[in-house]
Each structure stands twice: as C-alpha cells, then as structure tokens.
Write an enzyme that holds these catalytic residues in place. Structure first.
Site, PDB file in Angstrom:
ATOM      1  N   SER A  93      -5.430   5.301  -1.768  1.00 37.21           N
ATOM      2  CA  SER A  93      -5.062   4.196  -0.821  1.00 37.21           C
ATOM      3  C   SER A  93      -6.682   3.563  -1.110  1.00 37.21           C
ATOM      4  O   SER A  93      -6.818   2.257   0.020  1.00 37.21           O
ATOM      5  CB  SER A  93      -4.928   4.384   0.845  1.00 37.21           C
ATOM      6  OG  SER A  93      -5.762   5.784   1.010  1.00 37.21           O
ATOM      7  N   LYS A 106     -10.000   5.967   5.227  1.00 37.48           N
ATOM      8  CA  LYS A 106     -10.111   4.236   5.494  1.00 37.48           C
ATOM      9  C   LYS A 106     -11.105   3.088   5.535  1.00 37.48           C
ATOM     10  O   LYS A 106     -12.128   4.310   6.086  1.00 37.48           O
ATOM     11  CB  LYS A 106      -8.417   3.312   6.687  1.00 37.48           C
ATOM     12  CG  LYS A 106      -8.099   4.701   6.252  1.00 37.48           C
ATOM     13  CD  LYS A 106      -6.679   3.712   4.910  1.00 37.48           C
ATOM     14  CE  LYS A 106      -5.978   4.806   5.078  1.00 37.48           C
ATOM     15  NZ  LYS A 106      -4.658   4.742   4.342  1.00 37.48           N
TER      16      LYS A 106
END
Length: 184
Positions: free
Chosen positions: A43, A85
């Site tokens: 990700s 993230k």
C-alpha cells in the site's frame, strides 16, 4: 595466591540478572521510544516495500503531526494489526479528489513525494492514479491517511478518518534490507 572457585549459582544468577536487565530495556524502548515495524503489503509502494523492516518514533506522536508524515496507525479492521500510511488531510480540513487531483479546502494539493514514473505506469494501467472521493470533512482531532500506492491501499477513503490517539508512531527508519537503509 588463591584461585577463585567457579561458582555456578553465582554465574547463573548474574546471567539471569543480565537477561532481566536487557528485557526491561527492550520493553521500555519499544513501549515509549521506538516501535519496531515490518512493512506488510504494497500500500505504500514504491516509498516502502513489502517486508522492509525498521523503526518508527513513538515519542514523535506526542508532538505535531505534519502533512505528508508517514505514520503507523491501529488498523480499523479489528485485526490488531497496524497500518503504515501517509498523512494527507489535517484536522478541520475538507478533502476530496476529482479527476485525479486531491483538493484540500478547495485548493489542489502538490504531492512531490510520489514517484512520477510509478504514477505514470498506474495511470496507464487504471486510467487514473487516485479514484474520485469525498468530500470528507475532518474534525478537530482527525487525520486523513492514504497509502502512496493509491490503487492498492485500504485507507481513509474506505475506513474514514483516524483520530490522533490511533496514531501509534510517526516517521520510518528502514534498517533492512540494507540497500533501503535510511529515513523515509
């Protein structure tokens, strides 16, 4: 001259004390100073790659968190996992994406941290890098987090904003593999 006698009980006791000392040091360091991490998944590719190992600063979360910081958060999927993230939206902002442009409070956001070649390859494959979303209106203590690999990231676009207390650490220092050694 007297020879010292080898005392097995004393040696074992000293060894156990040493083990306890280092265990306590390890607990203190990983509870209050740095969080050991392993990147799982893609990700954050190409910034962070699957199976990279490093540390993230627990202390830093107590200070200001800035846009584009890489953070570690508690996963919102009830798995007890943590996600890595990037901070895109800050408290009290409105964030949305239209036609592959992210807007913060109506202003386009420059994302210089993204790898241009990778973005181009994703656009060629999917027609765009970031799907349209929002608008999301962030509250007083909320952050909008996204993976750098937008087509392959579960993030705030899916699970909503993250509160500051869900951010467990800030910044990533990669130590393995050695060719990726450094701050990300």
């Amino acid at each position: 001259m007297e020879e010292e006698r080898f005392d097995i009980k004393k040696e074992v006791f000293d060894f156990v004390k040493l083990l306890v000392f280092w265990f306590v040091v390890f607990l203190v360091v990983t509870r209050f100073i740095v969080n050991p991490i392993q990147v799982i998944g893609n990700s954050m590719y190409p910034t962070l790659k699957d199976k990279e190992r490093g540390f993230s600063s627990i202390i830093s979360r107590n200070f200001d968190i800035h846009r584009f910081d890489i953070v570690v958060v508690e996963a919102k999927d009830n798995s007890n996992d943590h996600w890595v993230k990037r901070v895109i939206g800050m408290p009290n902002e409105t964030i949305e994406c239209r036609d592959d442009v992210i807007y913060i409070n109506g202003e386009p956001l420059e994302q210089d941290f993204l790898d241009e070649e990778y973005v181009a390859s994703e656009v060629a494959t999917y027609g765009r890098f970031t799907e349209d979303f929002g608008p999301f209106i962030l509250g007083e203590d909320e952050y909008f987090l996204m993976g750098d690999n937008r087509q392959h990231s579960t993030d705030s676009r899916v699970v909503g904003a993250f509160h500051k207390d869900e951010i467990t650490s800030v910044g990533i220092f990669i130590y393995y593999p050695f060719d990726e050694f450094g701050i990300k």
